[in-house]
Design a protein around this motif. Structure first.
Motif, PDB file in Angstrom:
ATOM      1  N   VAL A   1     122.660 -97.486 -20.817  1.00 32.71           N
ATOM      2  CA  VAL A   1     121.236 -97.196 -20.693  1.00 32.71           C
ATOM      3  C   VAL A   1     120.938 -96.950 -19.213  1.00 32.71           C
ATOM      4  N   VAL A   2     120.500 -95.726 -18.885  1.00 32.20           N
ATOM      5  CA  VAL A   2     120.175 -95.363 -17.505  1.00 32.20           C
ATOM      6  C   VAL A   2     118.710 -94.978 -17.461  1.00 32.20           C
ATOM      7  N   LEU A   3     117.883 -95.845 -16.905  1.00 31.58           N
ATOM      8  CA  LEU A   3     116.455 -95.580 -16.788  1.00 31.58           C
ATOM      9  C   LEU A   3     116.148 -94.945 -15.435  1.00 31.58           C
ATOM     10  N   GLU A   4     115.002 -94.270 -15.342  1.00 27.76           N
ATOM     11  CA  GLU A   4     114.603 -93.692 -14.065  1.00 27.76           C
ATOM     12  C   GLU A   4     114.417 -94.780 -13.013  1.00 27.76           C
ATOM     13  N   LYS A   5     113.999 -95.942 -13.437  1.00 28.97           N
ATOM     14  CA  LYS A   5     113.934 -97.124 -12.583  1.00 28.97           C
ATOM     15  C   LYS A   5     114.012 -98.351 -13.483  1.00 28.97           C
ATOM     16  N   SER A   6     114.310 -99.494 -12.882  1.00 26.48           N
ATOM     17  CA  SER A   6     114.545-100.680 -13.707  1.00 26.48           C
ATOM     18  C   SER A   6     113.352-101.617 -13.770  1.00 26.48           C
TER      19      SER A   6
ATOM     20  N   MET B   1     125.833 -93.554 -12.002  1.00 22.31           N
ATOM     21  CA  MET B   1     125.954 -94.460 -13.143  1.00 22.31           C
ATOM     22  C   MET B   1     125.449 -95.829 -12.737  1.00 22.31           C
ATOM     23  N   ASN B   2     125.495 -96.808 -13.641  1.00 22.97           N
ATOM     24  CA  ASN B   2     125.082 -98.155 -13.294  1.00 22.97           C
ATOM     25  C   ASN B   2     126.247 -98.970 -12.740  1.00 22.97           C
ATOM     26  N   VAL B   3     127.274 -98.326 -12.305  1.00 23.84           N
ATOM     27  CA  VAL B   3     128.400 -98.962 -11.646  1.00 23.84           C
ATOM     28  C   VAL B   3     128.722 -98.171 -10.386  1.00 23.84           C
ATOM     29  N   VAL B   4     129.436 -98.795  -9.468  1.00 24.56           N
ATOM     30  CA  VAL B   4     129.923 -98.092  -8.284  1.00 24.56           C
ATOM     31  C   VAL B   4     131.439 -98.141  -8.294  1.00 24.56           C
ATOM     32  N   TYR B   5     132.073 -97.086  -7.750  1.00 25.63           N
ATOM     33  CA  TYR B   5     133.522 -96.955  -7.794  1.00 25.63           C
ATOM     34  C   TYR B   5     134.139 -97.183  -6.418  1.00 25.63           C
ATOM     35  N   ARG B   6     135.210 -97.969  -6.423  1.00 28.75           N
ATOM     36  CA  ARG B   6     135.955 -98.233  -5.199  1.00 28.75           C
ATOM     37  C   ARG B   6     136.788 -97.007  -4.816  1.00 28.75           C
ATOM     38  N   GLY B   7     136.754 -96.636  -3.533  1.00 29.06           N
ATOM     39  CA  GLY B   7     137.575 -95.514  -3.080  1.00 29.06           C
ATOM     40  C   GLY B   7     136.806 -94.216  -2.933  1.00 29.06           C
ATOM     41  N   VAL B   8     135.515 -94.181  -3.374  1.00 28.22           N
ATOM     42  CA  VAL B   8     134.693 -92.980  -3.223  1.00 28.22           C
ATOM     43  C   VAL B   8     133.323 -93.388  -2.680  1.00 28.22           C
ATOM     44  N   ILE B   9     132.588 -92.400  -2.172  1.00 26.75           N
ATOM     45  CA  ILE B   9     131.226 -92.651  -1.703  1.00 26.75           C
ATOM     46  C   ILE B   9     130.276 -92.490  -2.884  1.00 26.75           C
ATOM     47  N   ASN B  10     129.553 -93.565  -3.217  1.00 28.50           N
ATOM     48  CA  ASN B  10     128.631 -93.559  -4.349  1.00 28.50           C
ATOM     49  C   ASN B  10     127.210 -93.301  -3.847  1.00 28.50           C
TER      50      ASN B  10
END
Length: 517
Positions: A245-250, A338-347
């Motif tokens: 679930v990705v809302l415009e804001k939380s 997304m609602n996660v951030v990935y290690r090794g890249v700029i999010n």
């Protein structure tokens, strides 16, 4: 030479000429017989190598099946059946080869069969045929061939995904072991065994039977490889995805319209559910939410996607939460991707505080830096599984408000191997493979990441594996390919990949197969 009256001298010359032609024909026949013998030897050597390779592949599948029965269990069960079926038919063909060598003794000096004297095959003619029909043994041979093909098909009949992957193998076997009647070059219809074996030299029949065994080994090898590939596809099944679930804001003001969307972890326009249950409607493969925020406090959003896979509905539930709060006391923090951030890249992230200008909002977290536009930030997470972003806002009345949000940190997913830019499976000439580069790609990853292959294992059918440092096919690989034939496969496995410009090593890259044309 046959017209008019000939002198005794001319008749003698003609006779000598005929004798000379007969001698040439005799020598050619011996050469052909020897060629069949050499062909049989090559098939025998190839079968020995194939047996070793197949045993290693079967051991690998059995091991994976024991370690992860959910993913590789069906492949293991099918592989075990195929191993028994293949061995049974292979051994049966070995008994038929005794008919081709009946009455023939191995040369004590060379240790080989006397190929040049195996110019007839009386034992096969006498035991496989009865008049213009098959004998009881001939009928048994045809039945064994048909049973082999049917058994290979039945080995995966209960698993639609595996059956689809083994379809080409079964189709090839149905062609190679098609026992239907055959028309010869003169248009005469003959029974299958008669066309291939009756009145043939014994050495030719022996070579043909050894070639059959080679076909069995190749089908076994192809089956194991395809079963591994099918398990990898199953691992990427919709059953293994999570709806987000990705809302415009939380956080929302009381009475404000709540807008957002429910998406899958892997999203594209072709990922379309057959039905959706939840607070919204399907648009371009995603559920677009549109509703009015309720009372102050935590609210739930839930529903279900339904996908069709292999002709069956696959339900995929989703659940999310949002908080309704009085304005303006809390921050809105959302990841752009997304609602996660990935290690090794700029999010890239958007961080704002409702009702407060960007110049009065301060956000901080390990790896977080300010972007070039209002509300834009870049997150480069380090170690750990979570990162907390703290936000402080200075209100117009001089008071401050604080909020924070926790994001999950994930590693970059395992990449897919590619040869010459083509992933998974490709075909081509040896010359093309000799100058190819092994690479790794992330076909469904939302970020642009430069990957570099640091090592891989290069395996040619029947040859020892070559471990290569770097991403280029080297001289050892080329030497191994030199002994490969059309239709042989080169398997590139154990591909080690890292993110360009960093020390981050990615999970093991999936293999790639190159079939030689």
């Amino acid at each position: 030479m046959a017209g008019g009256k000939l002198t005794p001298r001319q008749k003698m010359i003609n006779l000598m000429y005929l004798v000379f032609i007969a001698m040439l024909a005799l020598n050619m026949s011996k050469e052909v017989l020897s060629a069949f013998g050499l062909m049989n030897e090559k098939f025998e050597s190839a079968n020995i190598a194939s047996k070793s390779n197949n045993e290693k592949l079967l051991t690998l599948i059995d091991q994976k099946g024991s370690e992860n029965a959910g993913m590789y269990g069906p492949a293991k069960n099918a592989a075990d059946k195929i191993a028994v079926i293949s061995k049974g038919f292979y051994d049966y063909i070995e008994t038929l080869k005794a008919d081709a060598t009946n009455g023939v003794k191995v040369d004590e000096k060379s240790g080989k069969l006397p190929y040049e004297s195996m110019d007839k095959g009386p034992h096969i003619d006498e035991t496989w045929f009865k008049g213009d029909k098959y004998s009881a043994k001939g009928n048994a041979i045809v039945a064994a061939m048909n049973n082999y093909v049917a058994s290979m098909k039945d080995a995966v009949a209960s698993e639609p995904t595996l059956a689809a992957k083994l379809g080409p193998v079964v189709k090839d076997l149905e062609s190679k072991f098609n026992t239907a009647d055959v028309k010869d070059g003169e248009g005469v219809t003959k029974k299958y065994l008669s066309y291939h074996f009756e009145h043939f030299p014994a050495i030719a029949s022996l070579a043909k039977l050894t070639a059959w065994q080679n076909d069995v080994k190749k089908a076994e090898f192809d089956s194991y490889n395809n079963l591994l590939g099918a398990s990898a596809i199953t691992a990427a099944s919709m059953k293994n995805y999570t709806a987000l679930v990705v809302l415009e804001k939380s956080a929302y003001f009381q009475g404000e319209a709540v807008k957002g969307k429910v998406v899958l972890g892997r999203y594209d326009e072709n990922t379309k559910p057959t039905s959706f249950q939840g607070p919204g409607k399907i648009e371009n493969g995603q559920a677009v939410i549109s509703m009015t925020a309720g009372s102050i406090g935590e609210q739930n959003i839930n529903g279900q996607f339904t996908f069709m896979e292999d002709g069956k509905p696959v339900p995929l539930k989703f659940e999310g939460k949002y908080v309704v709060i009085p304005r303006p006391k809390t921050a809105t923090i959302s990841a752009d991707k997304m609602n996660v951030v990935y290690r090794g890249v700029i999010n890239p992230m958007t961080i704002s505080f409702a009702g407060v200008g960007d110049n009065n909002v301060n956000a901080n977290a390990p790896g977080l830096s300010k972007g070039s536009a209002n509300g834009k930030y870049n997150m480069s997470p380090g170690s750990g599984t979570e990162v907390v972003i703290n936000v402080n806002a200075k209100m117009s009345d001089g008071t401050s408000a604080n909020d924070k949000r926790t994001f999950r940190i994930k590693n970059i997913p395992a990449p897919v191997g590619a040869i010459g830019g083509t992933i998974g499976y490709t075909k081509g000439a040896k010359s093309r493979l000799a100058v190819s580069t092994v690479s790794a790609v992330l076909p469904d990853f939302d970020f642009e990441v430069k990957l570099r292959v640091t090592q891989f294992t290069f395996k040619v059918t029947g040859q020892a594996a070559v471990i290569v440092s770097g991403d280029k096919v080297n001289a050892q690989c080329v030497a191994a390919m030199a002994k490969a034939s059309r239709g042989d496969q080169v398997t590139i496995t154990e591909i080690k990949t890292k993110v360009e410009g960093s020390t981050i090593m990615l999970p093991q890259t999936s293999p790639v197969i190159f079939e030689i044309l």
